[in-house]
Write a protein that holds these residues in place. Structure first.
Motif, PDB file in Angstrom:
ATOM      1  N   ALA A 310       0.822  -1.212   0.000  1.00 50.20           N
ATOM      2  CA  ALA A 310       0.000   0.000   0.000  1.00 50.20           C
ATOM      3  C   ALA A 310       0.856   1.262   0.000  1.00 50.20           C
ATOM      4  O   ALA A 310       0.547   2.233  -0.701  1.00 50.20           O
ATOM      5  N   VAL A 311       1.952   1.278   0.775  1.00 50.02           N
ATOM      6  CA  VAL A 311       2.783   2.487   0.833  1.00 50.02           C
ATOM      7  C   VAL A 311       3.502   2.702  -0.503  1.00 50.02           C
ATOM      8  O   VAL A 311       3.695   3.851  -0.944  1.00 50.02           O
ATOM      9  N   GLN A 312       3.892   1.622  -1.173  1.00 51.68           N
ATOM     10  CA  GLN A 312       4.501   1.758  -2.499  1.00 51.68           C
ATOM     11  C   GLN A 312       3.480   2.315  -3.493  1.00 51.68           C
ATOM     12  O   GLN A 312       3.810   3.138  -4.349  1.00 51.68           O
ATOM     13  N   HIS A 313       2.253   1.869  -3.352  1.00 60.57           N
ATOM     14  CA  HIS A 313       1.174   2.363  -4.218  1.00 60.57           C
ATOM     15  C   HIS A 313       0.937   3.851  -3.957  1.00 60.57           C
ATOM     16  O   HIS A 313       0.728   4.630  -4.890  1.00 60.57           O
ATOM     17  N   ALA A 314       0.963   4.259  -2.681  1.00 60.41           N
ATOM     18  CA  ALA A 314       0.757   5.666  -2.315  1.00 60.41           C
ATOM     19  C   ALA A 314       1.868   6.538  -2.882  1.00 60.41           C
ATOM     20  O   ALA A 314       1.617   7.630  -3.399  1.00 60.41           O
ATOM     21  N   LYS A 315       3.107   6.047  -2.814  1.00 53.12           N
ATOM     22  CA  LYS A 315       4.254   6.820  -3.339  1.00 53.12           C
ATOM     23  C   LYS A 315       4.180   6.943  -4.862  1.00 53.12           C
ATOM     24  O   LYS A 315       4.552   7.971  -5.433  1.00 53.12           O
ATOM     25  N   ALA A 316       3.673   5.912  -5.529  1.00 60.84           N
ATOM     26  CA  ALA A 316       3.594   5.925  -6.992  1.00 60.84           C
ATOM     27  C   ALA A 316       2.535   6.897  -7.494  1.00 60.84           C
ATOM     28  O   ALA A 316       2.579   7.325  -8.642  1.00 60.84           O
ATOM     29  N   LYS A 317       1.572   7.260  -6.623  1.00 61.89           N
ATOM     30  CA  LYS A 317       0.508   8.176  -7.025  1.00 61.89           C
ATOM     31  C   LYS A 317       1.027   9.582  -7.306  1.00 61.89           C
ATOM     32  O   LYS A 317       0.394  10.364  -7.982  1.00 61.89           O
ATOM     33  N   GLY A 318       2.169   9.925  -6.722  1.00 65.57           N
ATOM     34  CA  GLY A 318       2.721  11.261  -6.948  1.00 65.57           C
ATOM     35  C   GLY A 318       2.394  12.209  -5.814  1.00 65.57           C
ATOM     36  O   GLY A 318       3.264  12.887  -5.278  1.00 65.57           O
ATOM     37  N   ASP A 319       1.106  12.243  -5.408  1.00 61.59           N
ATOM     38  CA  ASP A 319       0.726  13.135  -4.314  1.00 61.59           C
ATOM     39  C   ASP A 319       0.757  12.424  -2.964  1.00 61.59           C
ATOM     40  O   ASP A 319       0.306  12.958  -1.959  1.00 61.59           O
ATOM     41  N   CYS A 320       1.322  11.205  -2.966  1.00 64.58           N
ATOM     42  CA  CYS A 320       1.398  10.369  -1.751  1.00 64.58           C
ATOM     43  C   CYS A 320      -0.007  10.120  -1.206  1.00 64.58           C
ATOM     44  O   CYS A 320      -0.806   9.528  -1.901  1.00 64.58           O
ATOM     45  N   GLY A 321      -0.349  10.585   0.000  1.00 63.28           N
ATOM     46  CA  GLY A 321      -1.674  10.325   0.550  1.00 63.28           C
ATOM     47  C   GLY A 321      -1.747   8.988   1.262  1.00 63.28           C
ATOM     48  O   GLY A 321      -0.731   8.371   1.593  1.00 63.28           O
ATOM     49  N   ILE A 322      -2.980   8.526   1.502  1.00 65.33           N
ATOM     50  CA  ILE A 322      -3.226   7.301   2.278  1.00 65.33           C
ATOM     51  C   ILE A 322      -3.874   6.255   1.378  1.00 65.33           C
ATOM     52  O   ILE A 322      -4.888   6.520   0.731  1.00 65.33           O
ATOM     53  N   VAL A 323      -3.289   5.062   1.362  1.00 58.50           N
ATOM     54  CA  VAL A 323      -3.828   3.932   0.593  1.00 58.50           C
ATOM     55  C   VAL A 323      -3.919   2.732   1.522  1.00 58.50           C
ATOM     56  O   VAL A 323      -3.008   2.492   2.327  1.00 58.50           O
ATOM     57  N   ALA A 324      -5.011   1.984   1.435  1.00 60.01           N
ATOM     58  CA  ALA A 324      -5.187   0.774   2.246  1.00 60.01           C
ATOM     59  C   ALA A 324      -5.391  -0.435   1.340  1.00 60.01           C
ATOM     60  O   ALA A 324      -5.981  -0.321   0.268  1.00 60.01           O
ATOM     61  N   ILE A 325      -4.872  -1.583   1.790  1.00 58.16           N
ATOM     62  CA  ILE A 325      -5.074  -2.849   1.073  1.00 58.16           C
ATOM     63  C   ILE A 325      -5.451  -3.919   2.090  1.00 58.16           C
ATOM     64  O   ILE A 325      -4.792  -4.046   3.136  1.00 58.16           O
ATOM     65  N   ASP A 326      -6.513  -4.667   1.809  1.00 60.00           N
ATOM     66  CA  ASP A 326      -6.882  -5.751   2.725  1.00 60.00           C
ATOM     67  C   ASP A 326      -6.515  -7.104   2.133  1.00 60.00           C
ATOM     68  O   ASP A 326      -5.987  -7.194   1.025  1.00 60.00           O
ATOM     69  N   ASP A 327      -6.803  -8.164   2.880  1.00 65.57           N
ATOM     70  CA  ASP A 327      -6.353  -9.491   2.459  1.00 65.57           C
ATOM     71  C   ASP A 327      -7.199 -10.093   1.339  1.00 65.57           C
ATOM     72  O   ASP A 327      -6.885 -11.174   0.840  1.00 65.57           O
ATOM     73  N   SER A 328      -8.244  -9.383   0.912  1.00 60.12           N
ATOM     74  CA  SER A 328      -9.020  -9.854  -0.239  1.00 60.12           C
ATOM     75  C   SER A 328      -8.476  -9.274  -1.541  1.00 60.12           C
ATOM     76  O   SER A 328      -8.970  -9.582  -2.617  1.00 60.12           O
ATOM     77  N   GLY A 329      -7.459  -8.390  -1.427  1.00 59.83           N
ATOM     78  CA  GLY A 329      -6.882  -7.757  -2.607  1.00 59.83           C
ATOM     79  C   GLY A 329      -7.533  -6.435  -2.959  1.00 59.83           C
ATOM     80  O   GLY A 329      -7.273  -5.865  -4.015  1.00 59.83           O
ATOM     81  N   LEU A 330      -8.382  -5.920  -2.064  1.00 56.23           N
ATOM     82  CA  LEU A 330      -9.058  -4.647  -2.316  1.00 56.23           C
ATOM     83  C   LEU A 330      -8.126  -3.484  -1.994  1.00 56.23           C
ATOM     84  O   LEU A 330      -7.551  -3.409  -0.904  1.00 56.23           O
ATOM     85  N   ILE A 331      -7.965  -2.574  -2.957  1.00 54.97           N
ATOM     86  CA  ILE A 331      -7.157  -1.361  -2.773  1.00 54.97           C
ATOM     87  C   ILE A 331      -8.112  -0.189  -2.580  1.00 54.97           C
ATOM     88  O   ILE A 331      -9.057  -0.014  -3.345  1.00 54.97           O
ATOM     89  N   ILE A 332      -7.868   0.618  -1.547  1.00 57.00           N
ATOM     90  CA  ILE A 332      -8.716   1.774  -1.276  1.00 57.00           C
ATOM     91  C   ILE A 332      -7.843   3.026  -1.289  1.00 57.00           C
ATOM     92  O   ILE A 332      -6.976   3.198  -0.431  1.00 57.00           O
ATOM     93  N   GLU A 333      -8.062   3.873  -2.278  1.00 56.31           N
ATOM     94  CA  GLU A 333      -7.346   5.150  -2.378  1.00 56.31           C
ATOM     95  C   GLU A 333      -8.194   6.257  -1.775  1.00 56.31           C
ATOM     96  O   GLU A 333      -9.420   6.195  -1.802  1.00 56.31           O
ATOM     97  N   SER A 334      -7.523   7.297  -1.251  1.00 54.64           N
ATOM     98  CA  SER A 334      -8.215   8.453  -0.640  1.00 54.64           C
ATOM     99  C   SER A 334      -9.256   7.971   0.360  1.00 54.64           C
ATOM    100  O   SER A 334     -10.396   8.447   0.389  1.00 54.64           O
ATOM    101  N   ILE A 335      -8.867   7.030   1.208  1.00 51.89           N
ATOM    102  CA  ILE A 335      -9.792   6.390   2.140  1.00 51.89           C
ATOM    103  C   ILE A 335     -10.438   7.409   3.065  1.00 51.89           C
ATOM    104  O   ILE A 335      -9.793   8.283   3.607  1.00 51.89           O
ATOM    105  N   GLY A 336     -11.764   7.299   3.198  1.00 49.24           N
ATOM    106  CA  GLY A 336     -12.512   8.187   4.077  1.00 49.24           C
ATOM    107  C   GLY A 336     -12.885   9.524   3.479  1.00 49.24           C
ATOM    108  O   GLY A 336     -13.557  10.328   4.124  1.00 49.24           O
ATOM    109  N   GLN A 337     -12.471   9.794   2.233  1.00 50.29           N
ATOM    110  CA  GLN A 337     -12.780  11.066   1.590  1.00 50.29           C
ATOM    111  C   GLN A 337     -13.862  10.888   0.526  1.00 50.29           C
ATOM    112  O   GLN A 337     -14.198   9.761   0.156  1.00 50.29           O
ATOM    113  N   GLU A 338     -14.405  11.998   0.045  1.00 46.49           N
ATOM    114  CA  GLU A 338     -15.468  11.931  -0.962  1.00 46.49           C
ATOM    115  C   GLU A 338     -15.000  11.260  -2.248  1.00 46.49           C
ATOM    116  O   GLU A 338     -15.745  10.579  -2.922  1.00 46.49           O
TER     117      GLU A 338
END
Length: 432
Positions: A310-338
């Motif tokens: 998830a942190v590698q994914h966040a760094k690759a976005k350019g603007d960093c931010g918060i990314v979450a990944i669970d054990d089902s393979g679900l990636i959540i970008e901008s978690i908790g935001q609109e």
């Protein structure tokens, strides 16, 4: 005790409460009635932290709530099945002493009215159907029914909206509510109770957060003294500690601007806003972007591996931010935001995976585009739309869409003329 919010008109909620008595005593059902379905968004926003799940009395309140429900919300709604429609038609035939020829019906766009009527296999002439979306105008729907009735084109109305039902009754129009049956309520309640119970165990999963300051090496090189760097690291820890205490977590400093926090999934998800403000403060203090990767898993190892990804994914976005990944393979970008975007980097559709391989496009990229289209409610989109929402160049978006079209996973459905000179932009849609 688990709490489930019941959202619907007062009459619908009373029907649900009569059936809810059959369920376990450890479940508390909290009613949130409304007069107009337009109130649903505010109800969900205001009370979503007070309940463990939501029961919507039909597709109308669910469609209203969909855009404000969090990605991990537990919810269920009772769809309008053929039995709900047939019940209304039987009531109409009974009270009017004939099979009614001339009916007006309103229904949310997601429901297939025509299919249910065709299954009756009896001739019902002069049926007028008005479908609507979440931005419906109540007065327009009332006038639709009222004018047809006054013109003598209809002898009865079937409506899915309580506010429309109330107004037409006052006008003396024979009107019937499309209601959920007790069997449908019972089935939906079983589903939401199971969802809420299973989410309790999900909350106890291990959660790992990796916080990484971008280009920390450069900050260290610019430090005038060794003590300056130490003071900065102490300030970062001082900023992190209130958050770590709030989630009852454990903080580990890995050095070189990298920190790990261990806690439970439930605690981390509940305090996403506090994490965001904490990270923003660190970014201001050090004068550099901060990337956060959150990983969830059944074991500490799987949670940490997901956090690293998830942190590698966040760094690759350019603007960093918060990314979450669970054990089902679900990636959540901008978690908790609109602008939150949830998609998977896995797929069990072998045919689709093969097509993506030939097009040289990753499953993750396709799933991300698919999630964006669903979230935005696009019936069609341009490569410029994708580029602006996914932080990529228009050329890259054109390459991806071109590959998807060649693979048969997308198609061009039209063109739009831009306000400036030049060739018109193509409009695409994903193929099912």
């Amino acid at each position: 005790m688990h709490k489930i919010g019941l959202v619907g008109p007062q009459q619908s909620i009373q029907r649900v409460l009569t059936v809810s008595n059959e369920f376990e005593h450890e479940i508390q059902f909290i009613p949130f009635p409304y007069e107009d379905a337009q109130e649903v968004k505010e109800i969900v926003k205001e009370h979503q932290n007070q309940v463990d799940g939501w029961f919507f009395s039909g597709p109308v309140p669910y469609i209203m709530a969909k855009k404000v429900l969090s990605h991990n919300a537990n919810y269920v709604y009772t769809p309008y099945t053929g039995s709900s429609l047939y019940k209304c038609l039987l009531q109409m035939a009974y009270y009017q002493k004939q099979v009614v020829q001339g009916i007006s019906i309103d229904m949310i766009q997601s429901e297939n009215v025509e299919e249910s009527l065709l299954e009756l296999e009896i001739p019902i002439e002069n049926i007028y159907v008005r479908q609507f979306d979440e931005n419906y105008n109540r007065d327009e729907l009332i006038q639709f029914h009222l004018q047809l009735w006054k013109q003598g084109k209809t002898k009865g109305v079937l409506t899915s909206l309580y506010a429309v039902y109330q107004t037409l009754r006052q006008e003396g129009v024979p009107v019937y509510r499309i209601f959920m049956t007790k069997m449908e309520i019972r089935q939906a309640l079983k589903i939401i109770v199971e969802k809420v119970k299973s989410s309790y165990f999900k909350d106890t999963q291990i959660g790992v957060e990796i916080i990484e300051i971008d280009q920390f090496d450069r900050i260290a090189e610019k430090s005038k003294t060794h003590y300056y760097l130490k003071h900065m690291e102490l300030k970062i820890q001082q900023t992190l500690l209130p958050f770590v205490e709030q989630i009852d977590g454990s903080l580990i400093e890995n050095g070189n601007g990298r920190y790990q926090i261990f806690s439970s999934r439930g605690a981390i998800e509940r305090e996403i806003e506090m994490l965001r403000s904490t990270v923003q403060q660190i970014s201001l203090d050090v004068g550099a972007p901060v990337a956060v990767g959150i990983g969830f898993g059944e074991t500490g190892y799987s949670a940490e591996m997901n956090a690293r990804m998830a942190v590698q994914h966040a760094k690759a976005k350019g603007d960093c931010g918060i990314v979450a990944i669970d054990d089902s393979g679900l990636i959540i970008e901008s978690i908790g935001q609109e602008e939150e975007l949830a998609y998977s980097y896995r797929s069990d559709n072998k045919e689709m995976v093969e097509k993506l391989k030939k097009a040289n496009i990753s499953t993750k990229t396709y799933k991300k585009i698919e999630a964006l289209v669903q979230r935005m409610g696009w019936s069609g989109f341009t490569t410029a739309d994708l580029a602006s929402h996914l932080s990529m160049t228009v050329r890259n978006a054109q390459r991806i869409i071109g590959g998807l079209c060649e693979a048969g996973l997308a198609e061009c459905i039209g063109e739009e003329q831009s306000s400036t000179r030049g060739r018109p932009g193509k409009i695409y849609k994903l193929r099912n």
